[in-house]
Scaffold this motif. Structure first.
Motif, short mmCIF file in Angstrom:
data_model
loop_
_atom_site.label_atom_id
_atom_site.label_comp_id
_atom_site.label_asym_id
_atom_site.label_seq_id
_atom_site.Cartn_x
_atom_site.Cartn_y
_atom_site.Cartn_z
N PRO A 194 152.69 97.34 -3.53
CA PRO A 194 153.45 97.98 -2.44
C PRO A 194 154.41 97.01 -1.75
O PRO A 194 154.08 95.84 -1.53
N PHE A 195 155.60 97.53 -1.41
CA PHE A 195 156.63 96.72 -0.77
C PHE A 195 156.11 96.08 0.51
O PHE A 195 156.37 94.90 0.78
N GLN A 196 155.40 96.85 1.31
CA GLN A 196 154.93 96.32 2.60
C GLN A 196 153.93 95.19 2.38
O GLN A 196 153.88 94.24 3.16
N GLU A 197 153.16 95.28 1.32
CA GLU A 197 152.22 94.20 1.01
C GLU A 197 152.95 92.93 0.58
O GLU A 197 152.54 91.81 0.92
N LEU A 198 154.06 93.10 -0.14
CA LEU A 198 154.83 91.94 -0.60
C LEU A 198 155.64 91.29 0.51
O LEU A 198 155.71 90.06 0.60
N TYR A 199 156.27 92.14 1.36
CA TYR A 199 157.25 91.61 2.31
C TYR A 199 156.94 91.88 3.78
O TYR A 199 157.67 91.42 4.66
N GLY A 200 155.89 92.64 4.04
CA GLY A 200 155.49 92.87 5.43
C GLY A 200 156.45 93.76 6.20
O GLY A 200 156.48 93.71 7.43
N LYS A 201 157.21 94.57 5.50
CA LYS A 201 158.19 95.45 6.15
C LYS A 201 158.00 96.89 5.69
O LYS A 201 157.73 97.15 4.52
N ALA A 202 158.19 97.82 6.61
CA ALA A 202 158.21 99.24 6.28
C ALA A 202 159.64 99.64 5.97
O ALA A 202 160.56 99.32 6.73
N GLY A 203 159.84 100.34 4.86
CA GLY A 203 161.22 100.63 4.45
C GLY A 203 161.38 101.99 3.83
O GLY A 203 160.43 102.75 3.66
N ALA A 204 162.63 102.31 3.50
CA ALA A 204 162.98 103.59 2.92
C ALA A 204 164.14 103.41 1.94
O ALA A 204 164.89 102.42 2.02
N VAL A 205 164.28 104.38 1.04
CA VAL A 205 165.36 104.40 0.05
C VAL A 205 166.17 105.68 0.24
O VAL A 205 165.60 106.77 0.41
N GLY A 261 162.58 106.89 -7.69
CA GLY A 261 161.36 106.55 -8.40
C GLY A 261 160.89 105.14 -8.12
O GLY A 261 159.70 104.90 -7.93
N ILE A 262 161.83 104.18 -8.11
CA ILE A 262 161.47 102.81 -7.75
C ILE A 262 160.87 102.79 -6.35
O ILE A 262 159.85 102.14 -6.09
N GLY A 263 161.52 103.53 -5.43
CA GLY A 263 161.02 103.59 -4.06
C GLY A 263 159.62 104.16 -3.99
O GLY A 263 158.76 103.65 -3.25
N ILE A 264 159.35 105.22 -4.75
CA ILE A 264 158.02 105.84 -4.74
C ILE A 264 156.97 104.86 -5.25
O ILE A 264 155.91 104.68 -4.63
N TYR A 265 157.24 104.21 -6.37
CA TYR A 265 156.27 103.24 -6.90
C TYR A 265 156.07 102.07 -5.94
O TYR A 265 154.99 101.48 -5.89
N ALA A 266 157.12 101.73 -5.18
CA ALA A 266 157.02 100.62 -4.23
C ALA A 266 156.37 101.01 -2.91
O ALA A 266 156.14 100.16 -2.05
N GLY A 267 156.09 102.31 -2.74
CA GLY A 267 155.50 102.77 -1.50
C GLY A 267 156.49 102.89 -0.36
O GLY A 267 156.10 102.96 0.81
N LEU A 268 157.78 102.95 -0.69
CA LEU A 268 158.82 103.15 0.32
C LEU A 268 159.02 104.64 0.55
O LEU A 268 158.77 105.46 -0.34
N ASP A 269 159.48 105.01 1.72
CA ASP A 269 159.82 106.40 1.99
C ASP A 269 161.11 106.75 1.27
O ASP A 269 162.06 105.95 1.25
N VAL A 270 161.17 107.92 0.69
CA VAL A 270 162.39 108.40 0.03
C VAL A 270 163.00 109.48 0.90
O VAL A 270 162.38 110.51 1.17
N ILE A 271 164.22 109.23 1.35
CA ILE A 271 164.90 110.13 2.28
C ILE A 271 165.87 111.01 1.50
O ILE A 271 166.79 110.51 0.84
N GLU A 272 165.68 112.31 1.57
CA GLU A 272 166.56 113.24 0.89
C GLU A 272 167.75 113.58 1.79
O GLU A 272 167.58 113.92 2.96
N VAL A 273 168.94 113.47 1.24
CA VAL A 273 170.17 113.79 1.98
C VAL A 273 170.86 114.98 1.31
O VAL A 273 171.26 114.89 0.15
N PRO A 274 171.00 116.10 2.00
CA PRO A 274 171.69 117.25 1.42
C PRO A 274 173.11 116.87 0.99
O PRO A 274 173.82 116.14 1.70
N GLY A 275 173.50 117.34 -0.18
CA GLY A 275 174.85 117.06 -0.65
C GLY A 275 175.03 115.71 -1.33
O GLY A 275 176.15 115.34 -1.70
N ALA A 276 173.94 114.98 -1.53
CA ALA A 276 174.03 113.71 -2.26
C ALA A 276 174.02 114.03 -3.75
O ALA A 276 173.05 114.58 -4.27
N THR A 277 175.11 113.72 -4.44
CA THR A 277 175.31 114.18 -5.82
C THR A 277 175.27 113.08 -6.87
O THR A 277 175.16 113.37 -8.06
#
Length: 398
Positions: free
Chosen positions: A227-238, A247-263
C-alpha cells in the motif's frame, strides 16, 4: 505539505523539422510549466527500467513510486482492477483493443476513438460469439477493453501493442509462441463477426473508421502491491480517464476519483480534473492527475493535436492547480512531468529519460532552467534520477 503530481502522458518528444528543430514542449506555449521550472528544481527521470517495455504501465507505475522491476506483471491486470474484474491466480488478463484493419494492415489502433457506447455493443457481441469456459470479454472505455483467459492460457504468448504497428501488415505481428495460434485465430474470427456488424456499417456510412477487429496484448497475472500509505506515509488519490492509471491506484490503495466527461482524448474534461484535484487535497495529502491526450496525439503523429494537448494540459490543469497552491496557506509541492516520450516521428513510446520540474511554495529556489522542456532541465540540480524514487524524495524533502 500537500503534493500534486501532474502527468501529461507522452508529452516529451524529439526535435521536429516542421517546428524549426524544436520539440513539442519547446514549441508549445506553456507558461505554467515554465514557471514551475524557472522557480523550482528540475532534472531528468528514467521511468522505464532496462529490459522492460516502454509502456505507460511501466512508466506510470514508476511515477507513482513503485519500482516496475519489483511490481510489474503486465498492463492488462492493472486495467482489470479498475474495471472491477477480479482475477484468480491462474487468470491471464489481456488488453483487447478495437482496431481498424484495412487491406491487411492496422489502419487505426483506436478505431477512430470509437465511443464507449458503440464499443460496448461490439464487445458484448464478441463475448456472446467467442467466450467459453476459458475466455471472457469485458467492455471498457472507447477502444480499450479486456479479455480474461483462464487456466494460464496465453501467459507465455508473445504479443505486440497495436499502436506500435500502425500501417504494418498484421500477419507479421500476430501473437506468437505458446498459444499464439489460438489468439491469432481468435483475432481472425473477430474480423468475421465485426465486419458487417450494424455498428460498423453505420460508422462507415458516417465516414468513420470501423472497429472491424480486436487486437490482444499487454497480458499478465494480478500483481501484489505494498500500500502507498505504508510505503510513503501519505494518503492519496488518482485522477485519470484511463483504466490503467486507475488500476495502479487501486492496487496501491489510493482513492480513485471519477470525473464526469474524462475521455482520455483531446475532448476530456480538463476543468473537472483540475477542480477534483483541488477538492481532493482538502482531505488527502497527495493527488496524481493524469492526462492521456498528448500521448494519443503522438500515436496519431499529429503535431497540431499534440501542441494543443500540451497547451491544454498547461493552461487547464497545471495553471489552476498552481494558482491554488500559491494562494494556499498550507505549503504545496507540485511535480510536473510526462511519463515517457511519444515522438511524433515514431508514433510510439520510447524509453528515453523524461524532463521533470518540482516547485515548492515554501521554498524560493531555482537551478537555472528557464523553461520546461527536454533540453532546459538538463541544467537542473536533480540530474538524472530513477523515477520510482521521485515520490520518496519529494515526501522526505525538508
Amino acid at each position: 505539505m500537500k503534493y500534486a503530481v501532474l502527468i501529461g502522458d507522452g508529452m516529451a518528444d524529439y526535435p521536429i523539422e516542421k517546428l524549426g528543430g524544436k520539440t513539442i514542449l519547446q514549441a508549445a506555449r506553456t507558461p505554467a510549466m515554465d514557471y514551475i521550472a524557472a522557480h523550482g528544481n528540475t532534472g531528468l527521470a528514467k521511468t522505464i527500467p532496462d529490459g522492460l517495455p516502454a509502456g505507460s504501465d511501466v512508466a506510470n507505475m514508476s511515477i507513482l513510486g513503485y519500482d516496475p522491476a519489483v511490481y510489474y506483471s503486465g498492463r492488462a491486470p492493472l486495467e482489470a482492477a479498475s474495471m472491477g474484474v477480479a482475477l484468480a491466480p491462474d487468470d491471464v488478463a489481456f488488453r483487447c483493443n478495437l482496431v481498424t484493419i484495412e487491406q491487411g494492415r492496422i489502419k487505426d489502433y483506436s478505431a477512430g476513438h470509437i465511443s464507449s457506447e458503440e464499443a460496448e455493443i461490439l464487445i458484448e457481441t464478441l463475448d456472446t460469439e467467442l467466450s467459453n469456459e476459458e475466455l471472457r470479454f469485458y467492455p471498457g472505455i472507447s477502444y480499450r477493453h479486456l479479455l480474461v483467459a483462464r487456466n494460464n492460457l496465453g501467459a507465455e504468448t508473445e504479443c505486440t501493442p497495436p499502436h506500435d504497428i500502425t500501417g504494418k501488415k498484421i500477419e507479421e505481428y500476430l501473437p506468437e509462441g505458446k498459444d499464439g495460434d489460438f489468439f491469432s485465430d481468435m483475432i481472425k474470427k473477430s474480423m468475421i463477426i465485426l465486419e458487417l456488424h450494424p455498428v460498423n456499417l453505420k460508422r462507415i456510412e458516417e465516414g468513420k473508421n470501423p472497429a472491424n477487429s480486436i487486437w490482444v496484448w499487454g497480458q499478465g497475472y494480478a500483481p501484489k502491491f505494498t500500500p502507498f500509505q505504508e510505503l510513503y506515509g501519505k494518503a492519496g488519490a488518482v485522477i485519470s480517464a484511463v483504466d490503467l492509471l486507475k488500476g495502479i491506484g487501486i492496487y496501491a490503495g489510493l482513492d480513485v476519483i471519477e470525473v464526469p466527461g474524462a475521455t482520455g482524448y483531446l475532448d476530456t474534461n480538463y476543468e473537472g480534473k483540475a477542480n477534483a484535484a483541488i477538492e481532493v487535497l482538502k482531505t488527502r495529502d497527495l493527488v496524481f492527475v493524469h492526462v492521456e491526450a498528448p500521448d494519443e496525439a503522438g500515436h496519431e503523429g499529429s503535431i497540431d493535436k499534440k501542441l494543443r494537448a500540451v497547451e491544454d494540459f498547461d493552461s487547464r490543469i497545471v495553471a489552476p492547480i498552481l494558482k491554488h497552491a500559491k494562494a494556499s496557506e498550507e505549503p504545496f509541492t507540485i511535480l510536473v512531468l510526462p511519463d515517457h516520450p511519444t515522438p511524433i516521428s515514431l508514433k510510439t513510446h520510447v524509453p528515453d529519460p523524461i524532463p521533470f520540474a518540482v516547485y515548492r511554495t515554501d521554498k524560493k529556489d531555482s537551478d537555472g532552467a528557464e523553461t520546461f522542456d527536454e533540453e532546459s532541465v538538463k541544467k537542473g540540480s536533480f540530474g538524472l534520477v530513477k523515477a520510482s524514487e521521485l515520490v520518496g524524495i519529494l515526501v522526505k524533502a525538508k
